[in-house]
Design a protein around this motif. Structure first.
Motif, PDB file in Angstrom:
ATOM      1  N   UNK A 221     -40.265  88.263 -26.850  1.00  0.00           N
ATOM      2  CA  UNK A 221     -39.178  88.429 -25.887  1.00  0.00           C
ATOM      3  C   UNK A 221     -39.481  87.719 -24.577  1.00  0.00           C
ATOM      4  N   UNK A 222     -40.733  87.751 -24.145  1.00  0.00           N
ATOM      5  CA  UNK A 222     -41.082  87.051 -22.904  1.00  0.00           C
ATOM      6  C   UNK A 222     -40.937  85.544 -23.081  1.00  0.00           C
ATOM      7  N   UNK A 223     -41.368  85.033 -24.217  1.00  0.00           N
ATOM      8  CA  UNK A 223     -41.232  83.600 -24.474  1.00  0.00           C
ATOM      9  C   UNK A 223     -39.763  83.186 -24.479  1.00  0.00           C
ATOM     10  N   UNK A 224     -38.914  84.012 -25.065  1.00  0.00           N
ATOM     11  CA  UNK A 224     -37.479  83.721 -25.106  1.00  0.00           C
ATOM     12  C   UNK A 224     -36.871  83.732 -23.705  1.00  0.00           C
ATOM     13  N   UNK A 261     -41.778  74.444 -23.384  1.00  0.00           N
ATOM     14  CA  UNK A 261     -43.177  74.489 -22.940  1.00  0.00           C
ATOM     15  C   UNK A 261     -43.450  75.728 -22.083  1.00  0.00           C
ATOM     16  N   UNK A 262     -42.499  76.070 -21.221  1.00  0.00           N
ATOM     17  CA  UNK A 262     -42.676  77.263 -20.387  1.00  0.00           C
ATOM     18  C   UNK A 262     -42.722  78.523 -21.244  1.00  0.00           C
ATOM     19  N   UNK A 263     -41.896  78.576 -22.290  1.00  0.00           N
ATOM     20  CA  UNK A 263     -41.902  79.734 -23.176  1.00  0.00           C
ATOM     21  C   UNK A 263     -43.208  79.874 -23.937  1.00  0.00           C
ATOM     22  N   UNK A 264     -43.735  78.751 -24.413  1.00  0.00           N
ATOM     23  CA  UNK A 264     -45.024  78.796 -25.116  1.00  0.00           C
ATOM     24  C   UNK A 264     -46.124  79.283 -24.174  1.00  0.00           C
ATOM     25  N   UNK A 265     -46.116  78.761 -22.951  1.00  0.00           N
ATOM     26  CA  UNK A 265     -47.132  79.174 -21.973  1.00  0.00           C
ATOM     27  C   UNK A 265     -47.021  80.664 -21.657  1.00  0.00           C
ATOM     28  N   UNK A 266     -45.809  81.170 -21.536  1.00  0.00           N
ATOM     29  CA  UNK A 266     -45.623  82.596 -21.234  1.00  0.00           C
ATOM     30  C   UNK A 266     -46.168  83.475 -22.352  1.00  0.00           C
ATOM     31  N   UNK A 267     -45.925  83.093 -23.597  1.00  0.00           N
ATOM     32  CA  UNK A 267     -46.440  83.885 -24.716  1.00  0.00           C
ATOM     33  C   UNK A 267     -47.965  83.834 -24.769  1.00  0.00           C
ATOM     34  N   UNK A 268     -48.538  82.684 -24.422  1.00  0.00           N
ATOM     35  CA  UNK A 268     -50.005  82.579 -24.391  1.00  0.00           C
ATOM     36  C   UNK A 268     -50.580  83.494 -23.312  1.00  0.00           C
ATOM     37  N   UNK A 269     -49.938  83.501 -22.151  1.00  0.00           N
ATOM     38  CA  UNK A 269     -50.421  84.349 -21.050  1.00  0.00           C
ATOM     39  C   UNK A 269     -50.384  85.820 -21.445  1.00  0.00           C
TER      40      UNK A 269
END
Length: 317
Positions: A221-224, A261-269
């Motif tokens: 959900x955060x990535x989305x 890219x921002x969504x991928x980074x958010x899920x990694x964080x």
């Protein structure tokens, strides 16, 4: 010689005049009486007569002394300390209970109310309180911290270039203040995992799986949310994921390089935070990131294919 004889034979005592043979015996009596009358002896019956100053002037005067009631105040402070100590013990109870979950959420929501009102409506705060209580009961403080991290990052991404989003008509309703529908929709999968954990469905063998599903759901959900909000703010070109046709920002099913890219980074964080607080292991964190991207891609495909069709406009909302 004559003088020596006179010194050696003094006059006899009988030749000296005596008071009894005095011509004025009453004079001696008058002098004695006058002396006794002038220097009168102090009376032994009055002790104060021995002092040059009255005893009343030497005795300390009574002063008014009203000591402060220290005992009630001390008892009141002791009761406060006992209450605070009991509350802290309840919050730190492990495993978590419904009482500790309610108390912890009430305290955190009270202290964090300025942040909550910036990202949630009043009814949304009520829904978030229920979500927080359920999360604390199922996964303890670490699970609650994970949800709080999701909320902070998601709210910050929603507020990015809000004026521009409003002008373009792609901003979230109420300037990003989400209501109970958004809260429940975002946390539905996580709530299911929380209930399965609380009731011990599957026993110890499945408890780790429910925890992994809980973390993966919020990473998804955060990535989305981040990919959508950053794509609206900074996406130079947005494509429809099914046909790669260029479409305006904010179109359902559209993606951009910046947003992706921002969504991928958010899920990694968020997965990394989950790993640090012990919710998942390193391999499970990687699974959460991959699952988030697969889920977001699937949602974009469904949204692009069905959003404009009659009866499916709720998809992606």
């Amino acid at each position: 010689m004559e003088s020596a004889t006179s010194w050696s034979n003094p006059l006899p005592l009988s030749s000296l005049p005596s008071p009894s043979h005095s011509r004025h015996p009453s004079a001696f009596k008058f002098m004695a009486f006058s002396t006794l009358h002038t220097f009168s002896l102090p009376s032994l019956s009055s002790p104060s007569s021995f002092h040059p100053f009255p005893l009343s002037s030497l005795s300390p005067k009574p002063t008014s002394f009203n000591p402060r009631p220290l005992f009630p105040r001390t008892m009141h402070a002791s009761r406060i300390q006992d209450a605070v100590g009991g509350a802290l013990a309840l919050v730190q109870s492990s495993p978590a209970t419904w009482q500790s979950a309610l108390l912890s959420n009430a305290l955190i929501f009270f202290l964090g109310s300025p942040i909550l009102v910036s990202g949630l409506s009043l009814s949304g705060i009520g829904a978030a309180f229920l979500l927080g209580t359920l999360t604390w009961r199922a996964f303890g403080p670490s699970g609650f911290f994970l949800v709080a991290t999701y909320f902070v990052i998601g709210t910050a991404a929603t507020k990015v270039k809000m004026a521009q989003k409003v002008a373009q008509g792609v901003a979230e309703k109420k300037r990003g203040r989400r209501g109970p529908g958004s809260v429940i929709g975002s946390s539905a999968a996580g709530c299911i995992c929380a209930f399965l954990t609380i009731f011990g469905v599957g026993g110890e063998a499945f408890s780790r799986l429910w925890r992994l599903g809980f973390v993966a759901s919020f990473c998804t959900k955060l990535s989305d949310t981040v990919s959508s909000e950053i794509g609206k703010a900074y996406g130079k070109t947005t494509y429809l994921v099914t046909t790669f046709k260029v479409v305006p920002r904010g179109t359902e099913g559209a993606v951009s390089v910046e947003g992706t890219l921002a969504g991928i980074l958010a899920s990694i964080v968020l997965a990394f935070v989950s790993f640090l607080i012990g919710e998942v292991g390193s391999h499970e964190a990687i699974i959460c990131v991959l699952a988030a991207q697969i889920a977001n891609l699937g949602e974009s495909i469904i949204g692009a294919a069905l959003q404009e069709k009659e009866g499916f406009k709720w998809v992606g909302s």
